[in-house]
Design a protein around this motif. Structure first.
Motif, mmCIF file in Angstrom:
data_model
loop_
_atom_site.group_PDB
_atom_site.id
_atom_site.type_symbol
_atom_site.label_atom_id
_atom_site.label_comp_id
_atom_site.label_asym_id
_atom_site.label_seq_id
_atom_site.Cartn_x
_atom_site.Cartn_y
_atom_site.Cartn_z
ATOM 1 N N ASN A 43 8.090 1.567 -7.117
ATOM 2 C CA ASN A 43 8.342 2.105 -6.213
ATOM 3 C C ASN A 43 7.601 3.241 -5.589
ATOM 4 O O ASN A 43 7.332 3.914 -4.858
ATOM 5 C CB ASN A 43 9.489 2.239 -5.165
ATOM 6 C CG ASN A 43 9.459 0.950 -4.709
ATOM 7 O OD1 ASN A 43 8.924 -0.514 -4.653
ATOM 8 N ND2 ASN A 43 10.612 0.021 -5.047
ATOM 9 N N SER A 44 6.805 3.859 -6.697
ATOM 10 C CA SER A 44 6.042 5.184 -6.248
ATOM 11 C C SER A 44 5.596 5.536 -5.645
ATOM 12 O O SER A 44 5.420 6.652 -4.697
ATOM 13 C CB SER A 44 5.101 5.553 -8.026
ATOM 14 O OG SER A 44 5.811 5.597 -9.144
ATOM 15 N N GLY A 45 4.498 4.346 -5.218
ATOM 16 C CA GLY A 45 3.718 4.638 -3.871
ATOM 17 C C GLY A 45 4.329 5.440 -2.682
ATOM 18 O O GLY A 45 4.304 5.669 -1.446
ATOM 19 N N LYS A 46 5.820 4.650 -2.911
ATOM 20 C CA LYS A 46 6.972 4.769 -1.321
ATOM 21 C C LYS A 46 6.709 6.637 -1.079
ATOM 22 O O LYS A 46 7.461 6.639 -0.335
ATOM 23 C CB LYS A 46 8.071 3.988 -1.159
ATOM 24 C CG LYS A 46 7.846 2.394 -1.103
ATOM 25 C CD LYS A 46 8.705 1.872 -0.783
ATOM 26 C CE LYS A 46 9.003 0.220 -0.995
ATOM 27 N NZ LYS A 46 9.824 -0.023 -1.230
ATOM 28 N N ALA A 47 6.810 6.992 -2.174
ATOM 29 C CA ALA A 47 7.130 8.772 -2.037
ATOM 30 C C ALA A 47 6.428 9.008 -1.212
ATOM 31 O O ALA A 47 6.461 10.759 -0.440
ATOM 32 C CB ALA A 47 6.801 8.659 -3.989
ATOM 33 N N ILE A 48 5.599 8.833 -0.236
ATOM 34 C CA ILE A 48 4.242 9.302 0.551
ATOM 35 C C ILE A 48 4.954 9.860 1.383
ATOM 36 O O ILE A 48 4.809 10.213 2.066
ATOM 37 C CB ILE A 48 3.286 8.648 0.903
ATOM 38 C CG1 ILE A 48 1.998 9.335 1.177
ATOM 39 C CG2 ILE A 48 4.014 7.463 1.442
ATOM 40 C CD1 ILE A 48 1.755 10.417 1.089
ATOM 41 N N ARG A 49 6.261 9.302 1.744
ATOM 42 C CA ARG A 49 7.438 8.806 3.174
ATOM 43 C C ARG A 49 7.782 10.940 2.685
ATOM 44 O O ARG A 49 8.761 11.156 3.679
ATOM 45 C CB ARG A 49 9.078 8.373 2.615
ATOM 46 C CG ARG A 49 8.375 7.345 3.024
ATOM 47 C CD ARG A 49 9.458 6.388 3.391
ATOM 48 N NE ARG A 49 10.543 6.169 1.475
ATOM 49 C CZ ARG A 49 10.981 5.096 1.225
ATOM 50 N NH1 ARG A 49 11.076 3.525 2.008
ATOM 51 N NH2 ARG A 49 11.459 5.322 -0.495
#
Length: 309
Positions: A43-49
């Motif tokens: 879920n690397s894209g959720k690191a944008i949080r």
């Protein structure tokens, strides 16, 4: 002087591309390391949080995150579905274990653990650890004896569950030497072998550190005894592979012995380990708090009078 290379595998790309390259390097240099795998969804894209977290943007710029992780990885779990990591190619995990390298649990969902651990219930934390442990056993046929928490994040729940899993050791903290962790007045029996050196993504681009001199800095930081150097399949396993190779070559030429964390753990006498507070704090170059080896709570004599843990 002993060096344990602790390899964190956070993403699908790191697993598919970085791990095989690291395996070839270690085979060529005749050393062994300790590999910790993320098993479930990437879920690397959720690191944008984390964009509003102090130091996050500067770290992304310093380490060239798009180049390091790849644009596709940075969209997983948001614009792209989150792919499963180990199930995509179980043969890679099997090959690492068969080669004689140490293997252990890093996470089920790395981003969820890193960003939400403090808000997860005890049952949710246990589910994440148990799912990773179950898949480890399904692929390799034996239980994992070790665990290394994503982003050096721990909680009362995670330490409690690790004790119940009867691990040989955990490597969840940053510190100087092995210890038994104490949190909120409770002493846990799973020994911690902390990371002692800064990671490459923490020092690159800071205080004059460049790819050209990064190994000069690492060589200057090595001390007698055990040095635990955490590397990442996505960085040292890929764009910085040649720098890791150079580090290993230089360290070996200086007489350093490369060991696994399991080998070190098997030598520990838990009755003589210091009990130290597990505290939360920030370290230079990393966004967000991590678990740190704090002050010693008991000396050996006090532990004996109090009846131990």
């Amino acid at each position: 002087m002993r060096i344990a290379l602790k390899v964190d595998v956070d993403t699908l790309r790191g697993y598919l591309e970085g791990v095989p390259r690291l395996l070839r390097l270690m085979d060529r240099r005749e050393i062994r390391g300790s590999f910790f795998f993320s098993f479930g969804p990437d879920n690397s894209g959720k690191a944008i949080r984390r964009i509003f977290r102090k130091g996050f943007i500067s770290k992304m710029v310093r380490t060239n995150a798009p180049g390091t992780y790849g644009l596709k990885t940075m969209m997983y779990g948001t614009l792209l579905p989150a792919p499963m990591i180990v199930p995509s190619a179980p043969s890679i995990l099997k090959k690492v274990a068969k080669s004689g390298q140490e293997t252990g649990i890093h996470s089920w969902d790395h981003v969820k653990w890193q960003d939400r651990l403090d808000r997860l219930s005890k049952s949710e934390v246990e589910s994440l650890l148990r799912k990773a442990g179950k898949m480890y056993r399904e692929v390799l046929g034996t239980p994992s004896l070790s665990c290394a928490a994503p982003a050096w994040k721990t909680s009362l729940a995670s330490l409690s569950i690790q004790d119940r899993m009867e691990l040989l050791y955990a490597s969840d903290a940053r510190g100087k030497s092995p210890f038994l962790p104490s949190l909120r007045g409770r002493v846990f029996r799973t020994p911690q072998i902390p990371t002692t050196l800064p990671t490459m993504d923490e020092i690159l681009g800071r205080v004059g550190c460049t790819p050209d001199n990064v190994n000069d800095i690492y060589m200057s930081l090595l001390t007698e005894g055990l040095n635990v150097h955490t590397v990442h399949a996505e960085m040292e396993g890929m764009s910085m592979l040649s720098k890791l190779d150079e580090f290993v070559k230089r360290a070996k030429s200086d007489g350093a012995e490369f060991v696994t964390l399991k080998e070190e753990a098997e030598k520990l006498d838990t009755e003589k380990l210091p009990v130290c507070e597990m505290i939360q704090g920030e370290i230079p170059g990393r966004a967000g708090a991590v678990s740190l080896q704090g002050r010693e709570v008991y000396n050996l004599e006090d532990r004996g009078r109090s009846g131990g843990t």
